[in-house]
Motif scaffolding. Sequence first.
Motif, PDB file in Angstrom:
ATOM      1  N   SER A   4       0.769  -1.291  -0.101  1.00  9.58           N
ATOM      2  CA  SER A   4      -0.003   0.020   0.099  1.00  9.58           C
ATOM      3  C   SER A   4       0.866   1.355   0.060  1.00  9.58           C
ATOM      4  CB  SER A   4      -1.141  -0.069   1.258  1.00  9.58           C
ATOM      5  OG  SER A   4      -0.320   0.178   2.337  1.00  9.58           O
ATOM      6  N   ASN A   5       2.278   1.156   0.221  1.00 12.20           N
ATOM      7  CA  ASN A   5       3.019   2.154   0.143  1.00 12.20           C
ATOM      8  C   ASN A   5       4.213   2.224  -0.963  1.00 12.20           C
ATOM      9  OD1 ASN A   5       2.296   3.615   2.677  1.00 12.20           O
ATOM     10  ND2 ASN A   5       3.093   2.095   4.042  1.00 12.20           N
ATOM     11  N   ASN A   6       3.484   1.811  -1.847  1.00 14.70           N
ATOM     12  CA  ASN A   6       4.428   1.680  -3.089  1.00 14.70           C
ATOM     13  C   ASN A   6       4.070   2.936  -4.017  1.00 14.70           C
ATOM     14  OD1 ASN A   6       4.579   1.105  -6.515  1.00 14.70           O
ATOM     15  ND2 ASN A   6       5.982  -0.237  -5.294  1.00 14.70           N
ATOM     16  N   ALA A   7       4.838   3.908  -4.067  1.00 20.09           N
ATOM     17  CA  ALA A   7       4.690   5.160  -4.737  1.00 20.09           C
ATOM     18  C   ALA A   7       3.998   5.079  -6.119  1.00 20.09           C
ATOM     19  CB  ALA A   7       5.798   5.978  -4.956  1.00 20.09           C
ATOM     20  N   GLU A   8       4.462   4.226  -6.795  1.00 17.54           N
ATOM     21  CA  GLU A   8       4.098   3.969  -8.465  1.00 17.54           C
ATOM     22  C   GLU A   8       2.599   3.279  -8.353  1.00 17.54           C
ATOM     23  OE1 GLU A   8       5.277   4.514 -11.302  1.00 17.54           O
ATOM     24  OE2 GLU A   8       7.236   5.098 -10.727  1.00 17.54           O
ATOM     25  N   ALA A   9       2.263   2.589  -7.560  1.00 14.83           N
ATOM     26  CA  ALA A   9       0.882   2.103  -7.245  1.00 14.83           C
ATOM     27  C   ALA A   9      -0.119   2.971  -6.845  1.00 14.83           C
ATOM     28  CB  ALA A   9       0.761   0.886  -6.472  1.00 14.83           C
ATOM     29  N   ASN A  10       0.458   3.958  -6.012  1.00 19.42           N
ATOM     30  CA  ASN A  10      -0.377   5.054  -5.489  1.00 19.42           C
ATOM     31  C   ASN A  10      -0.689   6.089  -6.660  1.00 19.42           C
ATOM     32  OD1 ASN A  10      -1.250   5.086  -2.494  1.00 19.42           O
ATOM     33  ND2 ASN A  10       0.589   4.083  -2.601  1.00 19.42           N
ATOM     34  N   TYR A  11       0.313   6.446  -7.359  1.00 19.29           N
ATOM     35  CA  TYR A  11       0.425   7.038  -8.494  1.00 19.29           C
ATOM     36  C   TYR A  11      -0.826   6.660  -9.616  1.00 19.29           C
ATOM     37  CZ  TYR A  11       1.495   8.431 -13.412  1.00 19.29           C
ATOM     38  OH  TYR A  11       1.512   8.745 -14.677  1.00 19.29           O
ATOM     39  N   MET A  12      -0.449   5.266  -9.563  1.00 21.08           N
ATOM     40  CA  MET A  12      -1.267   4.791 -10.765  1.00 21.08           C
ATOM     41  C   MET A  12      -2.849   4.410 -10.559  1.00 21.08           C
ATOM     42  SD  MET A  12      -1.703   3.883 -14.019  1.00 21.08           S
ATOM     43  CE  MET A  12       0.266   4.167 -14.121  1.00 21.08           C
ATOM     44  N   MET A  13      -3.001   4.324  -9.139  1.00 19.78           N
ATOM     45  CA  MET A  13      -4.608   4.401  -8.650  1.00 19.78           C
ATOM     46  C   MET A  13      -5.141   5.905  -9.104  1.00 19.78           C
ATOM     47  SD  MET A  13      -7.273   3.108  -7.596  1.00 19.78           S
ATOM     48  CE  MET A  13      -6.730   1.651  -6.258  1.00 19.78           C
ATOM     49  N   ALA A  14      -4.601   6.760  -8.685  1.00 24.96           N
ATOM     50  CA  ALA A  14      -4.692   8.203  -9.027  1.00 24.96           C
ATOM     51  C   ALA A  14      -5.242   8.348 -10.569  1.00 24.96           C
ATOM     52  CB  ALA A  14      -3.980   9.191  -8.620  1.00 24.96           C
ATOM     53  N   VAL A  15      -4.430   7.721 -11.473  1.00 29.66           N
ATOM     54  CA  VAL A  15      -4.527   7.890 -12.759  1.00 29.66           C
ATOM     55  C   VAL A  15      -5.768   7.114 -13.346  1.00 29.66           C
ATOM     56  CG1 VAL A  15      -3.821   7.341 -14.946  1.00 29.66           C
ATOM     57  CG2 VAL A  15      -2.212   8.103 -13.509  1.00 29.66           C
ATOM     58  N   VAL A  16      -5.926   6.114 -12.742  1.00 31.21           N
ATOM     59  CA  VAL A  16      -6.996   5.236 -13.240  1.00 31.21           C
ATOM     60  C   VAL A  16      -8.375   5.641 -12.680  1.00 31.21           C
ATOM     61  CG1 VAL A  16      -8.235   3.037 -12.810  1.00 31.21           C
ATOM     62  CG2 VAL A  16      -5.793   2.936 -13.110  1.00 31.21           C
ATOM     63  N   LEU A  17      -8.467   6.124 -11.468  1.00 30.20           N
ATOM     64  CA  LEU A  17      -9.694   6.937 -11.138  1.00 30.20           C
ATOM     65  C   LEU A  17      -9.936   8.248 -11.910  1.00 30.20           C
ATOM     66  CD1 LEU A  17      -9.144   6.761  -7.200  1.00 30.20           C
ATOM     67  CD2 LEU A  17     -10.442   5.254  -8.394  1.00 30.20           C
ATOM     68  N   GLY A  18      -8.909   8.863 -12.154  1.00 24.87           N
ATOM     69  CA  GLY A  18      -9.253   9.901 -13.308  1.00 24.87           C
ATOM     70  C   GLY A  18      -9.846   9.429 -14.422  1.00 24.87           C
ATOM     71  N   LYS A  19      -9.446   8.197 -14.878  1.00 20.40           N
ATOM     72  CA  LYS A  19      -9.926   7.766 -16.283  1.00 20.40           C
ATOM     73  C   LYS A  19     -11.506   7.344 -15.970  1.00 20.40           C
ATOM     74  CE  LYS A  19      -6.371   7.781 -19.019  1.00 20.40           C
ATOM     75  NZ  LYS A  19      -6.406   8.732 -20.164  1.00 20.40           N
ATOM     76  N   LEU A  20     -11.783   6.747 -14.809  1.00 22.94           N
ATOM     77  CA  LEU A  20     -13.008   6.370 -14.449  1.00 22.94           C
ATOM     78  C   LEU A  20     -14.013   7.465 -14.484  1.00 22.94           C
ATOM     79  CD1 LEU A  20     -12.243   3.451 -11.955  1.00 22.94           C
ATOM     80  CD2 LEU A  20     -13.518   3.455 -14.144  1.00 22.94           C
ATOM     81  N   THR A  21     -13.686   8.645 -13.935  1.00 19.88           N
ATOM     82  CA  THR A  21     -14.398   9.830 -13.773  1.00 19.88           C
ATOM     83  C   THR A  21     -14.786  10.384 -15.390  1.00 19.88           C
ATOM     84  OG1 THR A  21     -12.487  11.407 -14.202  1.00 19.88           O
ATOM     85  CG2 THR A  21     -13.342  10.920 -12.019  1.00 19.88           C
ATOM     86  N   GLU A  22     -14.303   9.854 -16.262  1.00 22.18           N
ATOM     87  CA  GLU A  22     -14.572  10.123 -17.467  1.00 22.18           C
ATOM     88  C   GLU A  22     -16.048   9.153 -18.370  1.00 22.18           C
ATOM     89  OE1 GLU A  22     -11.049   9.783 -19.880  1.00 22.18           O
ATOM     90  OE2 GLU A  22      -9.752  11.224 -18.900  1.00 22.18           O
ATOM     91  N   VAL A  23     -16.073   8.237 -17.768  1.00 20.32           N
ATOM     92  CA  VAL A  23     -17.026   7.329 -18.095  1.00 20.32           C
ATOM     93  C   VAL A  23     -18.255   6.863 -17.245  1.00 20.32           C
ATOM     94  CG1 VAL A  23     -15.668   6.316 -19.749  1.00 20.32           C
ATOM     95  CG2 VAL A  23     -15.745   5.326 -17.378  1.00 20.32           C
ATOM     96  N   GLU A  24     -18.060   7.585 -15.918  1.00 17.09           N
ATOM     97  CA  GLU A  24     -18.953   7.245 -14.794  1.00 17.09           C
ATOM     98  C   GLU A  24     -20.189   8.196 -14.940  1.00 17.09           C
ATOM     99  OE1 GLU A  24     -21.134   5.810 -12.380  1.00 17.09           O
ATOM    100  OE2 GLU A  24     -19.102   4.715 -12.314  1.00 17.09           O
ATOM    101  N   LYS A  25     -21.238   7.714 -14.871  1.00 17.86           N
ATOM    102  CA  LYS A  25     -22.371   8.689 -14.861  1.00 17.86           C
ATOM    103  C   LYS A  25     -23.208   9.182 -13.633  1.00 17.86           C
ATOM    104  CE  LYS A  25     -24.016   6.077 -19.201  1.00 17.86           C
ATOM    105  NZ  LYS A  25     -25.005   5.557 -19.984  1.00 17.86           N
ATOM    106  N   LYS A  26     -22.817   8.314 -12.739  1.00 16.20           N
ATOM    107  CA  LYS A  26     -23.584   8.705 -11.199  1.00 16.20           C
ATOM    108  C   LYS A  26     -22.686   9.652 -10.437  1.00 16.20           C
ATOM    109  CE  LYS A  26     -25.701   4.081 -10.513  1.00 16.20           C
ATOM    110  NZ  LYS A  26     -25.732   3.208  -9.595  1.00 16.20           N
TER     111      LYS A  26
END
Length: 242
Positions: A89-111
Amino acid sequence: MLITAVTAVAQDPASLMEEGRKLEQKLKDEEAIEKYKQAIFIQPSNIKGIVKCAELSASIGSRKETPEQKTVFYQQAKKFVDAALKLDSNNAEANYMMAVVLGKLTEVEKKTDNIVAYVKGIRYYSDKAVKLNPQMGKAWHVLGRWHLEVLNLNAVKKAALKVIYGGVGEADIQKAIQYMEKCKTLEPYYCLNFLDLARAYEYDRKYEKSIGLLEQLAKLPTRRQEDVTAKAQGAMLLQKLQ
């Protein structure tokens, strides 16, 4: 399981990772991700490989035509990055990538509720990434982009963000610029950062700076498939501003 229909091969994971890297350089993301999948099939604890699978899933998804197609790849990316964070949970790359992926999900989420949850998550994971590794330029880019994107949220989503979470800190265009300028220092060839920094300067009515960045963007080397997209979008914005 994250990986299906992958044949285990008698090959060293490090060699597979290197093959994937070379395929990325040739802009062959679909072939590259298969190499990374094989690497983590052999070595499930390979966080770098898991993060790469998440990164390429998100990148491939962004080039799909329909929201439904994009969502499939973004959800796949989320599963990969969840697995990476479960390992560390303290891997910097994984935390960064989670932020990226959540950003992508905002683009397609309707709720709206889900969107604001993702927006909160982007701030949390990008903040954590830069604290874990202050030299990670791309994490600074995501944090800067968060400020820009929140400023551009519509009134309903901004209100929901405040009601549900009591806000997550005020978005500030100067912080957006500051963080993306820091990224530019650390990652001087990162095309997406040049594009978003140009957008931030456009928002701040600093049109000459925006134009200058877009002109620089056009001259940067194309190292990844997402660079092609960033340059195409930059060219459209430059045409609009000139």
